[in-house]
Design a protein around this motif. Structure first.
Motif, PDB file in Angstrom:
ATOM      1  N   PHE A  63      21.327  65.726  56.569  1.00  0.00           N
ATOM      2  CA  PHE A  63      20.679  64.514  56.074  1.00  0.00           C
ATOM      3  C   PHE A  63      19.626  63.992  57.040  1.00  0.00           C
ATOM      4  N   THR A  64      18.549  63.493  56.475  1.00  0.00           N
ATOM      5  CA  THR A  64      17.596  62.653  57.202  1.00  0.00           C
ATOM      6  C   THR A  64      17.583  61.307  56.504  1.00  0.00           C
ATOM      7  N   PHE A  65      17.979  60.266  57.222  1.00  0.00           N
ATOM      8  CA  PHE A  65      18.043  58.928  56.637  1.00  0.00           C
ATOM      9  C   PHE A  65      16.813  58.137  57.077  1.00  0.00           C
ATOM     10  N   ALA A  66      15.982  57.776  56.109  1.00  0.00           N
ATOM     11  CA  ALA A  66      14.714  57.116  56.411  1.00  0.00           C
ATOM     12  C   ALA A  66      14.749  55.658  55.963  1.00  0.00           C
ATOM     13  N   ASP A  67      14.632  54.745  56.929  1.00  0.00           N
ATOM     14  CA  ASP A  67      14.443  53.340  56.595  1.00  0.00           C
ATOM     15  C   ASP A  67      12.959  53.013  56.724  1.00  0.00           C
ATOM     16  N   ARG A  68      12.610  51.737  56.651  1.00  0.00           N
ATOM     17  CA  ARG A  68      11.191  51.368  56.637  1.00  0.00           C
ATOM     18  C   ARG A  68      10.503  51.625  57.978  1.00  0.00           C
ATOM     19  N   THR A  69      11.285  51.765  59.062  1.00  0.00           N
ATOM     20  CA  THR A  69      10.666  52.080  60.350  1.00  0.00           C
ATOM     21  C   THR A  69      10.236  53.544  60.424  1.00  0.00           C
ATOM     22  N   ILE A  70      10.864  54.383  59.600  1.00  0.00           N
ATOM     23  CA  ILE A  70      10.529  55.811  59.573  1.00  0.00           C
ATOM     24  C   ILE A  70       9.545  56.126  58.454  1.00  0.00           C
ATOM     25  N   LEU A  71       9.749  55.496  57.305  1.00  0.00           N
ATOM     26  CA  LEU A  71       8.880  55.713  56.154  1.00  0.00           C
ATOM     27  C   LEU A  71       8.559  54.359  55.539  1.00  0.00           C
ATOM     28  N   ASP A  72       7.378  53.835  55.839  1.00  0.00           N
ATOM     29  CA  ASP A  72       6.958  52.513  55.377  1.00  0.00           C
ATOM     30  C   ASP A  72       6.491  52.610  53.929  1.00  0.00           C
ATOM     31  N   LEU A  73       7.284  52.104  53.027  1.00  0.00           N
ATOM     32  CA  LEU A  73       6.990  52.253  51.604  1.00  0.00           C
ATOM     33  C   LEU A  73       5.773  51.464  51.178  1.00  0.00           C
TER      34      LEU A  73
END
Length: 289
Positions: A29-39
């Motif tokens: 798994f790669t868990f992406a929050d907004r710090t990793i992937l800014d929607l």
């Protein structure tokens, strides 16, 4: 071994997937929050995927502040529609399976029987419209191995939700008014997380498919609140009120029961009853035994 990207990793569903991920050693798994992937910054998306390789994406990310969406239209549309459209195109270009989470708010809430996947959509507010636009964007891209899962009344041991709000208010007040003329099914995010991870390796469709998932049974918000207090032994009087006694900026569906026959048949799923799952959540929260 499948390499999976989970967007919206710190939301209710994303957090539940993180919690149970160790039980699925067949996945990385790669868990992406907004710090990793800014929607909200679509320009960065291509860069993100150029340096990484995934077999599947579980898109849990969404703008879910239903009332705030009525005034924050641009951001809601960016996250729920434009981001989803770009994600679907990236998934198709790179042959990545996509599981996208949608909502009962795509319907008008005036049905007389549980909604099936082919019922016409007619969202009544900005949140529902942007989620519906996201669905249509995925359908227009027409990528293989893609599914849209509509769900309803999601709660979890993580984040802010109806269960935690009721527990807090029930201990602060002697009585509460809770709406009884909106009917649906509470959905424990952990059950939905498990269902997604179970069906993921069996998604083999040539064009996008829509499925419905919630827990079994039906309830009003009043019934839901009564069950929360009963199971957690909170002594607070609950008074049933009508929707017009509790006005909100966004229109809520009066009826949002979802028919789960398709997902159960296609993937041989057994779905728990909502009160049983509520008890499991309350046990996790330390609110009952």
């Amino acid at each position: 071994m499948l390499n999976i990207l989970v967007t919206g990793a710190n939301g209710q569903l994303g957090s539940e997937i993180q919690l149970i991920s160790s039980y699925y050693p067949q996945y990385t798994f790669t868990f992406a929050d907004r710090t990793i992937l800014d929607l909200s910054n679509l320009c960065t998306m291509e860069d993100f995927f150029e340096t990484k390789s995934f077999d599947a994406i579980i898109n849990c990310a969404a703008y879910t502040a239903v009332d705030r969406a009525e005034s924050d239209t641009e951001l809601a549309n960016t996250i729920n529609h434009r981001f989803v459209s770009m994600l679907a195109k990236i998934a198709k270009k790179n042959h990545i399976s996509l599981v996208h989470i949608s909502t009962d708010y795509v319907f008008n809430g005036q049905n007389y029987r549980p909604y099936i996947e082919t019922d016409p959509t007619e969202p009544q507010g900005v949140y529902g419209k942007t989620k519906c636009d996201g669905e249509n964007a995925i359908l227009s891209v027409a990528s293989a191995n893609t599914v849209i899962i509509r769900t309803s009344w999601v709660y979890s041991s993580f984040g802010n939700n109806f269960v935690k709000t009721m527990l807090r208010l029930g201990r602060e007040r002697d009585s509460l008014g809770v709406i009884f003329d909106q009917v649906g099914t509470p959905t424990y995010a952990r059950d939905l997380a498990q269902a997604i991870l179970e069906i993921l390796p069996n998604i083999q469709n040539e064009s996008p498919e829509i499925y419905h998932y919630s827990n079994e049974g039906c309830a009003s918000w009043y019934d839901f609140a009564k069950a929360i207090f009963e199971l957690s032994e909170v002594e607070c009087l609950i008074n049933p009120i009508t929707t017009d006694q509790y006005p909100t900026p966004a229109t809520r569906p009066h009826y949002s029961l979802l028919n789960k026959t398709k997902i159960k048949n296609d993937f041989n799923l057994t779905i728990p009853y909502w009160r049983d799952s509520l008890k499991e959540c309350l046990i996790t929260l330390g609110e009952t035994k």
